[in-house]
Design a protein around this motif. Structure first.
Motif, PDB file in Angstrom:
ATOM      1  N   LYS A   1       0.090   4.444  -2.097  1.00 37.75           N
ATOM      2  CA  LYS A   1      -0.173   5.735  -1.467  1.00 37.75           C
ATOM      3  C   LYS A   1       0.805   6.812  -1.905  1.00 37.75           C
ATOM      4  O   LYS A   1       0.476   7.990  -1.889  1.00 37.75           O
ATOM      5  CB  LYS A   1      -0.139   5.589   0.060  1.00 37.75           C
TER       6      LYS A   1
ATOM      7  N   THR B   1      -1.108   9.670   4.231  1.00 40.09           N
ATOM      8  CA  THR B   1      -2.549   9.710   3.959  1.00 40.09           C
ATOM      9  C   THR B   1      -3.016  11.106   3.574  1.00 40.09           C
ATOM     10  O   THR B   1      -3.000  12.014   4.406  1.00 40.09           O
ATOM     11  CB  THR B   1      -3.315   9.178   5.190  1.00 40.09           C
TER      12      THR B   1
ATOM     13  N   ASP C   1       3.274  -8.852   7.828  1.00 36.00           N
ATOM     14  CA  ASP C   1       4.042  -7.780   8.465  1.00 36.00           C
ATOM     15  C   ASP C   1       3.774  -7.737   9.960  1.00 36.00           C
ATOM     16  O   ASP C   1       2.635  -7.759  10.371  1.00 36.00           O
ATOM     17  CB  ASP C   1       3.659  -6.437   7.849  1.00 36.00           C
TER      18      ASP C   1
ATOM     19  N   SER D   1      -5.559  -4.299   7.034  1.00 39.43           N
ATOM     20  CA  SER D   1      -5.130  -3.703   8.289  1.00 39.43           C
ATOM     21  C   SER D   1      -5.163  -2.191   8.153  1.00 39.43           C
ATOM     22  O   SER D   1      -5.019  -1.656   7.051  1.00 39.43           O
ATOM     23  CB  SER D   1      -3.728  -4.178   8.652  1.00 39.43           C
ATOM     24  N   CYS D   2      -5.362  -1.500   9.279  1.00 39.76           N
ATOM     25  CA  CYS D   2      -5.486  -0.039   9.237  1.00 39.76           C
ATOM     26  C   CYS D   2      -4.533   0.622  10.222  1.00 39.76           C
ATOM     27  O   CYS D   2      -4.483   0.240  11.389  1.00 39.76           O
ATOM     28  CB  CYS D   2      -6.896   0.394   9.619  1.00 39.76           C
ATOM     29  N   GLY D   3      -3.800   1.611   9.733  1.00 34.08           N
ATOM     30  CA  GLY D   3      -3.004   2.474  10.598  1.00 34.08           C
ATOM     31  C   GLY D   3      -3.695   3.819  10.675  1.00 34.08           C
ATOM     32  O   GLY D   3      -4.483   4.090  11.584  1.00 34.08           O
ATOM     33  N   THR D   4      -3.447   4.668   9.681  1.00 32.21           N
ATOM     34  CA  THR D   4      -4.160   5.947   9.615  1.00 32.21           C
ATOM     35  C   THR D   4      -5.555   5.787   9.028  1.00 32.21           C
ATOM     36  O   THR D   4      -6.371   6.699   9.109  1.00 32.21           O
ATOM     37  CB  THR D   4      -3.406   6.950   8.724  1.00 32.21           C
ATOM     38  N   GLY D   5      -5.810   4.656   8.370  1.00 27.65           N
ATOM     39  CA  GLY D   5      -7.117   4.425   7.759  1.00 27.65           C
ATOM     40  C   GLY D   5      -7.237   4.963   6.340  1.00 27.65           C
ATOM     41  O   GLY D   5      -8.290   4.824   5.715  1.00 27.65           O
ATOM     42  N   GLY D   6      -6.173   5.551   5.825  1.00 28.85           N
ATOM     43  CA  GLY D   6      -6.217   6.114   4.476  1.00 28.85           C
ATOM     44  C   GLY D   6      -6.469   5.046   3.415  1.00 28.85           C
ATOM     45  O   GLY D   6      -7.265   5.250   2.486  1.00 28.85           O
TER      46      GLY D   6
ATOM     47  N   ASN E   1       0.831  -1.214   0.000  1.00 23.08           N
ATOM     48  CA  ASN E   1       0.000   0.000   0.000  1.00 23.08           C
ATOM     49  C   ASN E   1       0.862   1.259   0.000  1.00 23.08           C
ATOM     50  O   ASN E   1       0.392   2.322  -0.394  1.00 23.08           O
ATOM     51  CB  ASN E   1      -1.030  -0.017   1.145  1.00 23.08           C
ATOM     52  N   LYS E   2       2.131   1.139   0.410  1.00 22.80           N
ATOM     53  CA  LYS E   2       3.000   2.315   0.398  1.00 22.80           C
ATOM     54  C   LYS E   2       3.317   2.735  -1.040  1.00 22.80           C
ATOM     55  O   LYS E   2       3.426   3.913  -1.338  1.00 22.80           O
ATOM     56  CB  LYS E   2       4.281   2.029   1.179  1.00 22.80           C
TER      57      LYS E   2
ATOM     58  N   ASN F   1       6.377   2.055   8.532  1.00 19.70           N
ATOM     59  CA  ASN F   1       6.684   1.591   7.173  1.00 19.70           C
ATOM     60  C   ASN F   1       6.614   2.745   6.181  1.00 19.70           C
ATOM     61  O   ASN F   1       7.301   2.741   5.166  1.00 19.70           O
ATOM     62  CB  ASN F   1       5.677   0.514   6.738  1.00 19.70           C
TER      63      ASN F   1
HETATM   64  C1  LIG Z   1       1.123   1.406   6.366  1.00 20.81           C
HETATM   65  C2  LIG Z   1       0.589   0.080   6.568  1.00 20.81           C
HETATM   66  C3  LIG Z   1      -0.746  -0.103   6.945  1.00 20.81           C
HETATM   67  C4  LIG Z   1      -1.679   1.042   7.245  1.00 20.81           C
HETATM   68  O1  LIG Z   1      -2.093   1.811   6.148  1.00 20.81           O
HETATM   69  P1  LIG Z   1      -3.048   3.070   6.422  1.00 20.81           P
HETATM   70  O2  LIG Z   1      -3.402   3.575   5.064  1.00 20.81           O
HETATM   71  O3  LIG Z   1      -2.227   4.085   7.176  1.00 20.81           O
HETATM   72  O4  LIG Z   1      -4.209   2.623   7.223  1.00 20.81           O
HETATM   73  C5  LIG Z   1      -1.191  -1.395   7.109  1.00 20.81           C
HETATM   74  N1  LIG Z   1      -0.397  -2.453   6.898  1.00 20.81           N
HETATM   75  C6  LIG Z   1       0.890  -2.309   6.525  1.00 20.81           C
HETATM   76  C7  LIG Z   1       1.741  -3.522   6.315  1.00 20.81           C
HETATM   77  C8  LIG Z   1       1.429  -1.047   6.357  1.00 20.81           C
HETATM   78  O5  LIG Z   1       2.715  -0.892   6.010  1.00 20.81           O
END
Ligand SMILES: *Cc1c(COP(=O)(O)O)cnc(C)c1O
Length: 271
Positions: free
Chosen positions: A55, A157, A271, A188-193, A51-52, A80
């Motif tokens: 994004k 995000t 991860d 999976s969600c970090g910022t949710g973007g 997703n990086k 990440n």
């Molecule tokens: C960055 C990341 C996320 C979260 O992505 P968001 O868009 O910030 O929610 C989830 N899983 C992995 C492996 C990531 O590197």
């Protein structure tokens, strides 16, 4: 490397997983291998992927088109996104600055040592200062200190990131048997973007099921905010909030055992 490389990639493959417990419950489980969407970064580290990649791609193009040769972003010591931004700098010729939450920790953290190897300039700030990262005055001070830069928010995000994550939906639709879609798409969600972009792209065709890596339900508000003006998607996404294992970058034996068992059975490193 040319930035066009980021745009012209084949869709990441979708593979079916054989999981006995799912099968017994009548569930078929597939995995979209965004981990295979990867550029070899500095020294063989594969820190620009998944997703990086998605994004960052339109953001990097916007930076280049706008004539910016420096990227500045924010992240925790295990982010990440920070690692991917550092890789992007090395791969595509941008200077990079990372504002890191919390006190300096030694070189033993693989995320930060990767950033350093990619020549990212790291600046460590207190948790209190880090909280002010979206404050215009903070940004103004950073511009004085580091010169002009293209600003990438925490986790990368922003609108451009949501745009490319929304492309997941049509990519999956094109790979799926005609006129159908999976019932659920989990992530999976970090910022949710990533989740917000996916929900936008899906337009209700599947339910997005997010697994937040952070405690607390504040992420619901964030996603609603990112989806503002799209109330119809309110029912098209759900959270499963019991799997944060204590918070971002936290883990216990159960989680490590699961990751190892999954790798043993499917050959896929989670991860
Ligand atoms: C960055 C990341 C996320 C979260 O992505 P968001 O868009 O910030 O929610 C989830 N899983 C992995 C492996 C990531 O590197």
């Amino acid at each position: 490397m040319e930035l066009e490389t980021l745009l012209n990639h084949a869709p990441s493959p979708i593979e079916e997983l054989t999981i006995p417990v799912a099968r017994r419950k009548g569930v078929r489980l597939f995995i979209k291998r965004d981990d295979l969407l990867v550029l070899p970064a500095y020294g063989g580290d594969e820190a620009f992927s998944g997703n990086k990649w998605r994004k960052l791609k339109y953001n990097l193009l916007a930076a280049r088109t706008g004539g910016q040769n420096r990227l500045l972003t924010f992240g925790g010591a295990y982010s990440n996104h920070l690692a991917a931004t550092a890789s992007a700098g090395k791969l595509f010729g941008f200077e990079t600055v990372g504002i890191v939450r919390g006190e300096e920790i030694g070189d033993d953290n693989p995320t930060l040592s990767h950033c350093r190897r990619c020549d990212m300039q790291l600046e460590f700030v207190s948790r209190a200062d880090y909280r002010l990262k979206t404050n215009p005055y903070t940004i103004q001070k950073l511009r004085k200190r580091f010169g002009a830069f293209f600003l990438l928010p925490e986790g990368g995000t922003n609108t451009l990131a949501l745009r490319s994550c929304s492309e997941w939906a049509d990519e999956i639709a094109a790979q799926w048997p005609a006129e159908t879609m999976p019932d659920y798409i989990c992530l999976s969600c970090g910022t949710g973007g990533s989740m917000a972009g996916l929900v936008r792209g899906l337009r209700g065709r599947s339910i997005a099921l997010g697994f937040p890596a952070l405690k607390g339900s504040f992420l619901r508000g964030e996603i609603e905010h990112m989806l503002r003006g799209k109330p119809a998607y309110g029912r098209a996404w759900e959270f499963e909030e019991a799997y944060h294992f204590g918070g971002y970058a936290r883990f216990d034996e159960r989680l490590i055992d699961f990751i190892n068992a999954f790798y043993g059975e499917h050959g896929i490193a989670l991860d």
